[in-house]
Design an enzyme around this catalytic site. Sequence first.
Site, short mmCIF file in Angstrom:
data_model
loop_
_atom_site.label_atom_id
_atom_site.label_comp_id
_atom_site.label_asym_id
_atom_site.label_seq_id
_atom_site.Cartn_x
_atom_site.Cartn_y
_atom_site.Cartn_z
N THR A 88 -25.77 -59.26 8.81
CA THR A 88 -25.90 -60.66 9.20
C THR A 88 -27.24 -61.23 8.71
OG1 THR A 88 -26.85 -60.00 11.34
CG2 THR A 88 -24.47 -60.37 11.26
N LYS A 117 -33.70 -56.46 8.05
CA LYS A 117 -34.96 -55.83 8.42
C LYS A 117 -35.44 -56.23 9.82
CE LYS A 117 -37.41 -59.16 5.56
NZ LYS A 117 -36.18 -59.58 4.83
N VAL A 144 -35.89 -53.07 2.70
CA VAL A 144 -37.13 -53.29 1.94
C VAL A 144 -36.90 -52.89 0.50
CG1 VAL A 144 -39.56 -52.59 1.63
CG2 VAL A 144 -38.63 -52.89 3.94
N ASP A 212 -41.93 -62.86 5.71
CA ASP A 212 -41.02 -61.88 5.11
C ASP A 212 -41.78 -60.61 4.75
OD1 ASP A 212 -39.95 -60.88 2.13
OD2 ASP A 212 -38.32 -61.31 3.54
N LYS A 216 -41.39 -56.82 6.42
CA LYS A 216 -41.14 -55.62 5.61
C LYS A 216 -42.23 -54.57 5.84
CE LYS A 216 -38.46 -57.86 1.98
NZ LYS A 216 -38.56 -58.77 0.82
#
Lengths: 335, 335
Positions: A88, A117, A144, A212, A216
Amino acid sequence: MKKVRIALTGYGNVGQAFARMLTRKKDYIRETFGAEPLITAICTKSRGAAVCPDGIDPERVTDDMFDRSADAMTVIRSGEYDVMAELTPINIMTGQPAADHIRTALLLGKHVITANKGPIAWHYRELRDLAVKQGVQFRYEATVMDGTPVYNLTQETLMGCRITEVSGIFNATTNFILTEMERGVSFEDAVEEGRRQGFVEADPSMDVDGWDAAAKLTALMNVLMDVRITPDQIDRTGIADITKDDIDEAAKAGKRIKLICRGRVEDGRPVGTVKPTLVDRDSLPAIMDATSSYVTIDTDLMGATTVIEEPFEPEIDHTAYGVLSDLLRVLKTCG
Amino acid sequence: MKKVRIALTGYGNVGQAFARMLTRKKDYIRETFGAEPLITAICTKSRGAAVCPDGIDPERVTDDMFDRSADAMTVIRSGEYDVMAELTPINIMTGQPAADHIRTALLLGKHVITANKGPIAWHYRELRDLAVKQGVQFRYEATVMDGTPVYNLTQETLMGCRITEVSGIFNATTNFILTEMERGVSFEDAVEEGRRQGFVEADPSMDVDGWDAAAKLTALMNVLMDVRITPDQIDRTGIADITKDDIDEAAKAGKRIKLICRGRVEDGRPVGTVKPTLVDRDSLPAIMDATSSYVTIDTDLMGATTVIEEPFEPEIDHTAYGVLSDLLRVLKTCG
């Protein structure tokens, strides 16, 4: 021939690319693992859930196959699958509803693979321990650096090592923007070009503000360094305030500006940073092409290993490969 | 607690470093695999064979433990071990006697791990098939780029991919010499400095003439690309003819000279080259530090992944880690 039923939660670009790749590799999977993978459920937020115990052909997915009254949780709770692929869209601030999806599937004794993630950044320790307790696989390679082996690299091929630091360039959007600015393109035009090329989001703020990258880095630290940290605890600075003058000053000094992520343990506490950083022209970060990524994994036993992801067309297949490689590892491990 | 008996053929720098690392990781191995690794035999060409079923303490190896009338084959044929670690000095032209050692151990149903690239360059297909037929493990991570995961990376984390090309810088000695020559050091002085620092052999011709690189390239091609090629079939040019003028000309053109290895399939035939090559100043090979190595693995499903080995002190522990990582994989796979 053992049937392996796969439920897909999420069927956007990654889900569709994964389904196509799975079809393409069916013979290989049959020959190598004696298994027949079947997509037996597809759930999307907009269309509901499509369920078919005999397997859904990804080339023949039509709207009338979906029951709008059913949703992901309906399918997940049914337990009528062996592996759930959680694909999703990410919520970078909460990792939901993906974390709830994963927890529910694990509680039912199902293997879980994900490209999301969020749960790894926000809920890893809990989900990992639950998977171990349930004796099932929980894998997340695609979260990642797309399909590049990073978690699998560490867990399968750096056994015995303690990971003391992770660092790298993890966000393609900001790396592209900085590279374009060095070529004299304005920040806004760089964003537009990235959108035109298809890898920059309509709203790039999650990338530009470093969220983002922070998510990660958090995911990598939680998994590889066995610490507890969340994205909000990262010392994070994005690239929104980088000006043409900054870029030019750096160039005059023989340097470049890159958004560098670094995670380590200091005084027993995990410390993660995402910062625009001056790097030497002949350093590894400096030569990373616009949409390349890399991670450097420092170990106690054998020093630093660096893995580089180079741009690939179509990029979505790189992510899909990450999901596939996790499925193959489930098949290999659980026979 | 399951005892795992290890016979070491060869007990030079790598063997000793591996034995020390094994001692250091005993608790980890016990907790993770429920196994107790014991070195039950050590064979060296000069001293003969030392055998002790209860395990040999690497800190307490003395000459009087060795039976001069016994040799590696005596120990290998005895079958009184579970894993043989083949760590004898390489014969780059034949891969012997390592290949005979390995074959004999495999025929007795023993797992084999090796740091010796000779057998992988010259006899891989035969030994691989024998190991498969015998249902035992045959592992060789330390044969290229020391402990850096290359084979394990591909076999465990790039499953499903077909490897279409391998390339990189595989030889530290020649990379160091070329780097020093760029700094104005003469070829001869660079060799001397490398010897002084401990990583250049007394006779560096196998490195300088590109044989070491060719053997590594051959090994990678045989294993990762499933082809049959031997080091003598590599199109090989070393660095013996590189002059200061060549280096200076390259610099003027904004380039550097590196000894690049490349293997691919052309018209159905494996083609391998080892050649001094002009590379752009801001390319990956150009920024490889003196004793760094890298390999780029091209795949069909997800493009190119590059892995970099960075210099580590002591270097011998990097190689020892490669052997250890193979042992851990044997323990993990064979339970």
